[in-house]
Design a protein around this motif. Structure first.
Motif, PDB file in Angstrom:
ATOM      1  N   LEU A  12       0.860  -1.177   0.000  1.00 63.22           N
ATOM      2  CA  LEU A  12       0.000   0.000   0.000  1.00 63.22           C
ATOM      3  C   LEU A  12       0.900   1.232   0.000  1.00 63.22           C
ATOM      4  O   LEU A  12       1.849   1.331   0.777  1.00 63.22           O
ATOM      5  N   ASN A  13       0.619   2.145  -0.904  1.00 60.96           N
ATOM      6  CA  ASN A  13       1.265   3.469  -0.952  1.00 60.96           C
ATOM      7  C   ASN A  13       2.790   3.437  -1.086  1.00 60.96           C
ATOM      8  O   ASN A  13       3.499   4.168  -0.408  1.00 60.96           O
ATOM      9  N   ASP A  14       3.292   2.625  -1.997  1.00 65.44           N
ATOM     10  CA  ASP A  14       4.721   2.669  -2.312  1.00 65.44           C
ATOM     11  C   ASP A  14       5.044   4.078  -2.808  1.00 65.44           C
ATOM     12  O   ASP A  14       4.385   4.590  -3.714  1.00 65.44           O
ATOM     13  N   PRO A  15       6.045   4.740  -2.230  1.00 65.23           N
ATOM     14  CA  PRO A  15       6.328   6.126  -2.622  1.00 65.23           C
ATOM     15  C   PRO A  15       6.757   6.279  -4.079  1.00 65.23           C
ATOM     16  O   PRO A  15       6.701   7.376  -4.631  1.00 65.23           O
ATOM     17  N   GLY A  16       7.156   5.205  -4.727  1.00 65.44           N
ATOM     18  CA  GLY A  16       7.568   5.281  -6.127  1.00 65.44           C
ATOM     19  C   GLY A  16       6.427   5.221  -7.118  1.00 65.44           C
ATOM     20  O   GLY A  16       6.607   5.472  -8.308  1.00 65.44           O
ATOM     21  N   VAL A  17       5.220   4.910  -6.651  1.00 68.19           N
ATOM     22  CA  VAL A  17       4.058   4.831  -7.545  1.00 68.19           C
ATOM     23  C   VAL A  17       3.523   6.236  -7.769  1.00 68.19           C
ATOM     24  O   VAL A  17       3.089   6.901  -6.833  1.00 68.19           O
ATOM     25  N   THR A  18       3.574   6.675  -9.013  1.00 65.98           N
ATOM     26  CA  THR A  18       3.165   8.038  -9.352  1.00 65.98           C
ATOM     27  C   THR A  18       1.929   8.076 -10.250  1.00 65.98           C
ATOM     28  O   THR A  18       1.591   9.128 -10.778  1.00 65.98           O
ATOM     29  N   MET A  19       1.266   6.956 -10.414  1.00 65.13           N
ATOM     30  CA  MET A  19       0.099   6.866 -11.283  1.00 65.13           C
ATOM     31  C   MET A  19      -0.996   7.826 -10.810  1.00 65.13           C
ATOM     32  O   MET A  19      -1.313   7.881  -9.632  1.00 65.13           O
ATOM     33  N   TYR A  20      -1.532   8.584 -11.762  1.00 64.10           N
ATOM     34  CA  TYR A  20      -2.678   9.435 -11.463  1.00 64.10           C
ATOM     35  C   TYR A  20      -3.919   8.560 -11.278  1.00 64.10           C
ATOM     36  O   TYR A  20      -4.006   7.472 -11.833  1.00 64.10           O
ATOM     37  N   THR A  21      -4.895   9.067 -10.559  1.00 61.92           N
ATOM     38  CA  THR A  21      -6.132   8.325 -10.372  1.00 61.92           C
ATOM     39  C   THR A  21      -7.122   8.564 -11.509  1.00 61.92           C
ATOM     40  O   THR A  21      -8.167   7.935 -11.561  1.00 61.92           O
ATOM     41  N   THR A  22      -6.784   9.444 -12.405  1.00 59.07           N
ATOM     42  CA  THR A  22      -7.533   9.639 -13.643  1.00 59.07           C
ATOM     43  C   THR A  22      -6.595  10.246 -14.682  1.00 59.07           C
ATOM     44  O   THR A  22      -5.644  10.954 -14.336  1.00 59.07           O
ATOM     45  N   GLU A  23      -6.878   9.957 -15.939  1.00 60.14           N
ATOM     46  CA  GLU A  23      -6.125  10.565 -17.036  1.00 60.14           C
ATOM     47  C   GLU A  23      -6.949  11.638 -17.741  1.00 60.14           C
ATOM     48  O   GLU A  23      -6.498  12.201 -18.726  1.00 60.14           O
ATOM     49  N   ILE A  24      -8.143  11.912 -17.245  1.00 61.01           N
ATOM     50  CA  ILE A  24      -9.031  12.906 -17.845  1.00 61.01           C
ATOM     51  C   ILE A  24      -8.644  14.288 -17.291  1.00 61.01           C
ATOM     52  O   ILE A  24      -8.763  14.541 -16.086  1.00 61.01           O
TER      53      ILE A  24
END
Length: 129
Positions: A12-24
């Motif tokens: 949970l919440n790896d600091p390296g994950v930068t994925m947005y929660t939406t691309e819109i």
């Protein structure tokens, strides 16, 4: 659900994950202005998910659902709110987004290769008991 997530795609919440929660883009604009919490599951890779839970105004809620509809999301009524979903290639697990807007709440999830069964429904049931 927590046990499933911990077992299938930690952490949970790896600091390296930068994925947005939406691309819109229009939805990202609302998210930038709204108070929200973000969490992610997985390590930096092409496999994981990110979710934001936000408090929105009625105008922001309308803007979100409008932007999603205009971006080709399939939207439907669910439990007093609006559920909007779009997946690439019609696949449940390849990549996509699912959003739920109800009252002053918005749940936004973006996934790549990892979409646990019942994830969004579990969040909905938890927040809107």
């Amino acid at each position: 659900m927590l046990a499933n997530l911990n077992a299938s795609n930690p952490p949970l919440n790896d600091p390296g994950v930068t994925m947005y929660t939406t691309e819109i883009v229009d939805a990202l604009d609302v998210l930038d202005q709204a108070p929200h919490l973000r969490c992610s599951w997985g390590k930096p890779s092409e496999y994981g998910l990110a979710t934001s839970v936000a408090t929105v105004t009625p105008a922001q809620s309308t803007a979100i659902t409008g932007a999603l509809s205009q971006s080709g999301f399939a939207c439907s009524d669910l439990d007093g709110g609006t559920l909007c979903e779009r997946a690439s290639q019609g696949s449940q697990t390849s990549a996509g987004e699912i959003h739920y807007v109800r009252g002053n709440g918005w749940v936004a999830t973006h996934w790549i290769g990892f979409r646990p069964d019942g994830y969004t429904q579990d969040i909905i049931a938890t927040l809107w008991k």
